[in-house]
Design a protein around this motif. Structure first.
Motif, PDB file in Angstrom:
ATOM      1  N   UNK A  87      21.454  55.331   8.077  1.00 48.32           N
ATOM      2  CA  UNK A  87      20.085  54.785   8.033  1.00 48.32           C
ATOM      3  C   UNK A  87      19.928  53.815   6.859  1.00 48.32           C
ATOM      4  N   UNK A  88      20.446  54.198   5.706  1.00 41.58           N
ATOM      5  CA  UNK A  88      20.395  53.320   4.540  1.00 41.58           C
ATOM      6  C   UNK A  88      21.172  52.038   4.811  1.00 41.58           C
ATOM      7  N   UNK A  89      22.366  52.183   5.359  1.00 35.73           N
ATOM      8  CA  UNK A  89      23.190  51.011   5.683  1.00 35.73           C
ATOM      9  C   UNK A  89      22.455  50.074   6.635  1.00 35.73           C
ATOM     10  N   UNK A  90      21.887  50.617   7.703  1.00 42.72           N
ATOM     11  CA  UNK A  90      21.202  49.791   8.695  1.00 42.72           C
ATOM     12  C   UNK A  90      19.954  49.117   8.114  1.00 42.72           C
ATOM     13  N   UNK A  91      19.320  49.752   7.141  1.00 44.73           N
ATOM     14  CA  UNK A  91      18.148  49.128   6.517  1.00 44.73           C
ATOM     15  C   UNK A  91      18.548  47.915   5.680  1.00 44.73           C
ATOM     16  N   UNK A  92      19.760  47.928   5.153  1.00 44.14           N
ATOM     17  CA  UNK A  92      20.247  46.821   4.319  1.00 44.14           C
ATOM     18  C   UNK A  92      21.025  45.782   5.117  1.00 44.14           C
ATOM     19  N   UNK A  93      21.645  46.211   6.224  1.00 48.11           N
ATOM     20  CA  UNK A  93      22.502  45.320   7.007  1.00 48.11           C
ATOM     21  C   UNK A  93      22.211  45.508   8.501  1.00 48.11           C
ATOM     22  N   UNK A  94      21.005  45.154   8.941  1.00 46.08           N
ATOM     23  CA  UNK A  94      20.610  45.431  10.321  1.00 46.08           C
ATOM     24  C   UNK A  94      21.414  44.681  11.383  1.00 46.08           C
ATOM     25  N   UNK A  95      22.097  43.624  11.015  1.00 49.90           N
ATOM     26  CA  UNK A  95      22.846  42.830  11.994  1.00 49.90           C
ATOM     27  C   UNK A  95      24.308  43.251  12.127  1.00 49.90           C
ATOM     28  N   UNK A  96      24.724  44.235  11.351  1.00 50.21           N
ATOM     29  CA  UNK A  96      26.108  44.705  11.433  1.00 50.21           C
ATOM     30  C   UNK A  96      26.186  45.950  12.309  1.00 50.21           C
ATOM     31  N   UNK A  97      27.303  46.100  12.999  1.00 46.01           N
ATOM     32  CA  UNK A  97      27.456  47.216  13.918  1.00 46.01           C
ATOM     33  C   UNK A  97      28.082  48.432  13.232  1.00 46.01           C
ATOM     34  N   UNK A  98      27.880  49.579  13.868  1.00 54.24           N
ATOM     35  CA  UNK A  98      28.436  50.837  13.376  1.00 54.24           C
ATOM     36  C   UNK A  98      29.306  51.437  14.476  1.00 54.24           C
ATOM     37  N   UNK A  99      30.577  51.621  14.166  1.00 51.52           N
ATOM     38  CA  UNK A  99      31.524  52.319  15.035  1.00 51.52           C
ATOM     39  C   UNK A  99      31.823  53.656  14.382  1.00 51.52           C
ATOM     40  N   UNK A 100      32.198  54.639  15.193  1.00 50.11           N
ATOM     41  CA  UNK A 100      32.587  55.942  14.654  1.00 50.11           C
ATOM     42  C   UNK A 100      33.661  56.571  15.532  1.00 50.11           C
ATOM     43  N   UNK A 101      34.505  57.355  14.867  1.00 55.40           N
ATOM     44  CA  UNK A 101      35.528  58.158  15.545  1.00 55.40           C
ATOM     45  C   UNK A 101      35.144  59.622  15.439  1.00 55.40           C
ATOM     46  N   UNK A 102      35.392  60.372  16.513  1.00 55.98           N
ATOM     47  CA  UNK A 102      35.155  61.808  16.485  1.00 55.98           C
ATOM     48  C   UNK A 102      36.126  62.517  17.422  1.00 55.98           C
ATOM     49  N   UNK A 103      36.459  63.732  17.074  1.00 57.03           N
ATOM     50  CA  UNK A 103      37.247  64.580  17.959  1.00 57.03           C
ATOM     51  C   UNK A 103      36.388  65.271  19.001  1.00 57.03           C
ATOM     52  N   UNK A 104      35.084  65.241  18.809  1.00 57.28           N
ATOM     53  CA  UNK A 104      34.166  65.796  19.810  1.00 57.28           C
ATOM     54  C   UNK A 104      34.102  64.855  21.009  1.00 57.28           C
ATOM     55  N   UNK A 105      33.686  65.390  22.126  1.00 58.04           N
ATOM     56  CA  UNK A 105      33.417  64.562  23.301  1.00 58.04           C
ATOM     57  C   UNK A 105      31.959  64.105  23.231  1.00 58.04           C
ATOM     58  N   UNK A 106      31.706  62.917  23.727  1.00 57.59           N
ATOM     59  CA  UNK A 106      30.359  62.351  23.752  1.00 57.59           C
ATOM     60  C   UNK A 106      29.356  63.368  24.299  1.00 57.59           C
ATOM     61  N   UNK A 107      29.719  64.015  25.396  1.00 61.89           N
ATOM     62  CA  UNK A 107      28.825  64.954  26.056  1.00 61.89           C
ATOM     63  C   UNK A 107      28.475  66.138  25.148  1.00 61.89           C
ATOM     64  N   UNK A 108      29.398  66.568  24.300  1.00 65.59           N
ATOM     65  CA  UNK A 108      29.130  67.662  23.365  1.00 65.59           C
ATOM     66  C   UNK A 108      28.089  67.253  22.327  1.00 65.59           C
ATOM     67  N   UNK A 109      28.181  66.024  21.868  1.00 71.04           N
ATOM     68  CA  UNK A 109      27.283  65.542  20.813  1.00 71.04           C
ATOM     69  C   UNK A 109      25.828  65.508  21.266  1.00 71.04           C
ATOM     70  N   UNK A 110      25.615  65.368  22.555  1.00 78.90           N
ATOM     71  CA  UNK A 110      24.255  65.293  23.103  1.00 78.90           C
ATOM     72  C   UNK A 110      23.490  66.606  22.952  1.00 78.90           C
ATOM     73  N   UNK A 111      24.205  67.725  22.750  1.00 78.66           N
ATOM     74  CA  UNK A 111      23.578  69.050  22.751  1.00 78.66           C
ATOM     75  C   UNK A 111      23.400  69.657  21.361  1.00 78.66           C
ATOM     76  N   UNK A 112      23.777  68.926  20.327  1.00 79.22           N
ATOM     77  CA  UNK A 112      23.609  69.407  18.952  1.00 79.22           C
ATOM     78  C   UNK A 112      22.661  68.423  18.263  1.00 79.22           C
ATOM     79  N   UNK A 113      21.430  68.853  17.969  1.00 74.76           N
ATOM     80  CA  UNK A 113      20.407  67.898  17.501  1.00 74.76           C
ATOM     81  C   UNK A 113      20.844  66.969  16.371  1.00 74.76           C
TER      82      UNK A 113
END
Length: 167
Positions: A87-113
């Motif tokens: 959130x801090x990064x996006x407030x300072x650099x709103x035009x830059x993208x954010x990529x992330x790596x995770x061992x979780x599956x996308x579908x798993x992430x949807x169920x943990x707030x």
């Protein structure tokens, strides 16, 4: 939260030129992981607000960067702290993208707030554990063929998984 490293410029962890932050801590313990020292949640240096601002200011001084990539470890194990940083990064650099790596599956992430909260701040996600038997050096931005490159915002908006085609 600790970070295991920071690369000012990389072409390996996402499209374009990216700054890469390695978040310490992972419980996936993937066999053949290229970065097993990052499994330890105490590895590296504390990611203080001062350190976060140093990195953000460093990024803002480089007009060639396309964005940041969050690696690890696994940033989703430290989602609460990473949400605040992104959130801090996006407030300072709103035009830059954010990529992330995770061992979780996308579908798993949807169920943990808190993980969903972080996911909502990400543009592109590479999901899935590294599987040594599926290792493939010909793949862009992935280590094994089971991992997917997901357009997070389009996926959340459409309620369907959207794989990035152009990557």
């Amino acid at each position: 939260m600790m970070i295991s490293g920071y690369y000012k410029e990389s072409i390996n962890e996402g499209e374009g030129l990216r700054a890469v932050i390695f978040i310490s801590g992972c419980k996936h313990y993937c066999k053949g992981c290229f970065n097993p020292e990052t499994w330890n949640f105490e590895h590296g240096e504390e990611f203080t607000l001062e350190k976060q601002m140093d990195i953000i200011n460093d990024i803002l001084c480089n007009p060639l960067l396309d964005g940041i990539t969050l690696c690890g470890g696994d940033p989703f194990y430290s989602a609460r702290e990473v949400v605040d940083f992104v959130r801090l990064f996006k407030s300072k650099a709103p035009n830059l993208t954010v990529w992330a790596y995770t061992g979780f599956m996308f579908e798993q992430l949807l169920h943990v707030p808190i993980m969903l909260e972080l996911l909502q701040l990400i543009d592109v996600l590479i999901d899935g554990r590294f599987i040594e038997d599926k290792r493939d050096l010909t793949l862009k931005f992935r280590g094994s063929s089971n991992q997917r490159i997901i357009d997070v915002q389009k996926s959340l908006e459409s309620h369907n998984l959207i794989i990035c085609k152009e990557v």
